[in-house]
Design a protein around this motif. Structure first.
Motif, PDB file in Angstrom:
ATOM      1  N   PHE A 162      44.375  87.313  26.897  1.00 49.65           N
ATOM      2  CA  PHE A 162      43.817  87.474  25.559  1.00 49.65           C
ATOM      3  C   PHE A 162      44.226  86.206  24.828  1.00 49.65           C
ATOM      4  N   LEU A 163      43.317  85.642  24.035  1.00 51.77           N
ATOM      5  CA  LEU A 163      43.586  84.359  23.398  1.00 51.77           C
ATOM      6  C   LEU A 163      43.077  84.388  21.972  1.00 51.77           C
ATOM      7  N   ASP A 164      43.827  83.759  21.088  1.00 52.77           N
ATOM      8  CA  ASP A 164      43.360  83.528  19.724  1.00 52.77           C
ATOM      9  C   ASP A 164      43.890  82.174  19.278  1.00 52.77           C
ATOM     10  N   PHE A 165      43.249  81.622  18.263  1.00 47.57           N
ATOM     11  CA  PHE A 165      43.666  80.312  17.775  1.00 47.57           C
ATOM     12  C   PHE A 165      43.370  80.155  16.299  1.00 47.57           C
ATOM     13  N   GLU A 166      44.029  79.176  15.716  1.00 50.53           N
ATOM     14  CA  GLU A 166      43.811  78.760  14.336  1.00 50.53           C
ATOM     15  C   GLU A 166      43.647  77.248  14.330  1.00 50.53           C
ATOM     16  N   HIS A 192      49.497  69.736   9.402  1.00 49.35           N
ATOM     17  CA  HIS A 192      49.150  68.909  10.568  1.00 49.35           C
ATOM     18  C   HIS A 192      50.396  68.329  11.237  1.00 49.35           C
ATOM     19  N   SER A 193      51.462  68.131  10.490  1.00 47.40           N
ATOM     20  CA  SER A 193      52.668  67.514  11.049  1.00 47.40           C
ATOM     21  C   SER A 193      53.454  68.462  11.953  1.00 47.40           C
ATOM     22  N   TYR A 194      53.141  69.768  11.913  1.00 49.86           N
ATOM     23  CA  TYR A 194      53.871  70.719  12.738  1.00 49.86           C
ATOM     24  C   TYR A 194      53.197  70.842  14.100  1.00 49.86           C
ATOM     25  N   GLY A 195      53.975  70.723  15.177  1.00 49.28           N
ATOM     26  CA  GLY A 195      53.416  70.875  16.511  1.00 49.28           C
ATOM     27  C   GLY A 195      54.463  70.650  17.578  1.00 49.28           C
ATOM     28  N   ASP A 196      54.278  71.312  18.732  1.00 49.10           N
ATOM     29  CA  ASP A 196      55.242  71.173  19.818  1.00 49.10           C
ATOM     30  C   ASP A 196      54.601  70.745  21.134  1.00 49.10           C
ATOM     31  N   ILE A 197      53.270  70.532  21.134  1.00 48.16           N
ATOM     32  CA  ILE A 197      52.594  70.116  22.354  1.00 48.16           C
ATOM     33  C   ILE A 197      51.347  69.308  21.984  1.00 48.16           C
ATOM     34  N   LYS A 198      51.006  68.362  22.831  1.00 46.52           N
ATOM     35  CA  LYS A 198      49.767  67.610  22.625  1.00 46.52           C
ATOM     36  C   LYS A 198      48.607  68.433  23.179  1.00 46.52           C
ATOM     37  N   PHE A 199      47.445  68.309  22.552  1.00 45.27           N
ATOM     38  CA  PHE A 199      46.295  69.112  22.939  1.00 45.27           C
ATOM     39  C   PHE A 199      45.920  68.884  24.402  1.00 45.27           C
ATOM     40  N   LYS A 200      45.962  67.643  24.865  1.00 44.64           N
ATOM     41  CA  LYS A 200      45.603  67.349  26.265  1.00 44.64           C
ATOM     42  C   LYS A 200      46.541  68.054  27.243  1.00 44.64           C
ATOM     43  N   GLU A 201      47.818  68.139  26.910  1.00 47.95           N
ATOM     44  CA  GLU A 201      48.783  68.838  27.771  1.00 47.95           C
ATOM     45  C   GLU A 201      48.477  70.332  27.826  1.00 47.95           C
ATOM     46  N   LEU A 202      48.175  70.902  26.676  1.00 44.42           N
ATOM     47  CA  LEU A 202      47.857  72.328  26.629  1.00 44.42           C
ATOM     48  C   LEU A 202      46.549  72.618  27.359  1.00 44.42           C
ATOM     49  N   LEU A 203      45.585  71.738  27.215  1.00 46.87           N
ATOM     50  CA  LEU A 203      44.295  71.912  27.883  1.00 46.87           C
ATOM     51  C   LEU A 203      44.466  71.975  29.398  1.00 46.87           C
ATOM     52  N   LYS A 204      45.361  71.164  29.945  1.00 48.38           N
ATOM     53  CA  LYS A 204      45.632  71.200  31.392  1.00 48.38           C
ATOM     54  C   LYS A 204      46.128  72.576  31.822  1.00 48.38           C
ATOM     55  N   LYS A 205      46.947  73.205  30.985  1.00 52.83           N
ATOM     56  CA  LYS A 205      47.468  74.535  31.303  1.00 52.83           C
ATOM     57  C   LYS A 205      46.378  75.600  31.230  1.00 52.83           C
ATOM     58  N   LEU A 206      45.450  75.415  30.313  1.00 56.00           N
ATOM     59  CA  LEU A 206      44.405  76.423  30.085  1.00 56.00           C
ATOM     60  C   LEU A 206      43.209  76.287  31.013  1.00 56.00           C
ATOM     61  N   GLN A 207      42.972  75.092  31.563  1.00 58.77           N
ATOM     62  CA  GLN A 207      41.753  74.834  32.320  1.00 58.77           C
ATOM     63  C   GLN A 207      41.822  75.180  33.801  1.00 58.77           C
ATOM     64  N   CYS A 208      42.768  75.938  34.210  1.00 60.09           N
ATOM     65  CA  CYS A 208      42.839  76.332  35.613  1.00 60.09           C
ATOM     66  C   CYS A 208      41.643  77.197  35.970  1.00 60.09           C
ATOM     67  N   LYS A 209      41.202  77.092  37.216  1.00 54.56           N
ATOM     68  CA  LYS A 209      40.092  77.925  37.667  1.00 54.56           C
ATOM     69  C   LYS A 209      40.537  79.378  37.766  1.00 54.56           C
ATOM     70  N   ASN A 210      39.570  80.257  37.769  1.00 55.70           N
ATOM     71  CA  ASN A 210      39.790  81.696  37.917  1.00 55.70           C
ATOM     72  C   ASN A 210      40.538  82.332  36.754  1.00 55.70           C
ATOM     73  N   HIS A 211      40.439  81.768  35.567  1.00 53.73           N
ATOM     74  CA  HIS A 211      41.005  82.394  34.388  1.00 53.73           C
ATOM     75  C   HIS A 211      39.886  83.086  33.622  1.00 53.73           C
ATOM     76  N   ILE A 212      40.193  84.260  33.123  1.00 56.73           N
ATOM     77  CA  ILE A 212      39.283  84.970  32.228  1.00 56.73           C
ATOM     78  C   ILE A 212      39.991  85.066  30.887  1.00 56.73           C
ATOM     79  N   TYR A 213      39.316  84.631  29.839  1.00 59.17           N
ATOM     80  CA  TYR A 213      39.871  84.681  28.493  1.00 59.17           C
ATOM     81  C   TYR A 213      39.055  85.636  27.644  1.00 59.17           C
ATOM     82  N   TYR A 214      39.737  86.603  27.055  1.00 59.35           N
ATOM     83  CA  TYR A 214      39.125  87.496  26.072  1.00 59.35           C
ATOM     84  C   TYR A 214      39.475  86.962  24.690  1.00 59.35           C
TER      85      TYR A 214
END
Length: 155
Positions: free
Chosen positions: A5-9, A60-82
């Motif tokens: 399950f995923l949500d974002f702001e 905008h100054s708050y953050g703990d990960i770069k978007f490209k790094e997070l995208l690598k974690k999320l883009q794995c095959k065989n994931h289903i996101y609700y």
């Protein structure tokens, strides 16, 4: 297959969407993940200022990960996101091309304000979100709780 399950702001900026917080619930290991993305100062200050002051509270100054790094974690095959909402499905489908993105509204998920509070309240690591209605972690907790209760008779 991994189901999340995923949500974002975030906020729009010059015809792009800037992700600021992405939260997930991994159904396999029942773990919650909460990421805040490092971003550059926005070009559209008026919209950004309104969202920070009146909506999700994330500067905008708050953050703990770069978007490209997070995208690598999320883009794995065989994931289903609700996710909840056609707009979120559309945004995620553009960046998570090898995954299945499903809209919870097609399964009858009500609006966030009509979702029951889960018995366990999660505290976001971003302290300004502890009483915020627009915390992605809180919303993921609510939609996962709703989905599990709706489908518990089928298991």
């Amino acid at each position: 297959i991994f189901v999340f399950f995923l949500d974002f702001e975030g906020y729009p900026d010059n015809n792009k969407f800037i992700f600021k917080e992405i939260s997930l619930f991994n159904t396999r290991n029942r773990a919650y993940l909460n990421y805040f993305i490092q971003t550059n100062p926005p070009k559209n200050q008026k919209t950004y200022n309104w969202l920070v002051n009146n909506f999700h509270l994330i500067e905008h100054s708050y953050g703990d990960i770069k978007f490209k790094e997070l995208l690598k974690k999320l883009q794995c095959k065989n994931h289903i996101y609700y996710v909840k909402g056609a707009h979120k499905v559309k945004l995620l489908s553009k960046i998570l091309k090898n995954n299945i993105i499903l809209n919870l509204e097609q399964f009858g998920c009500p609006s966030y304000k009509n979702l029951s509070e889960p018995p366990i309240k999660l505290l976001c690591k971003y302290k300004k979100h502890h009483d915020c209605d627009h915390c992605a972690l809180s919303k993921v907790n609510k939609i996962a709780y709703w989905f599990e209760n709706e489908n518990s008779s089928e298991h």
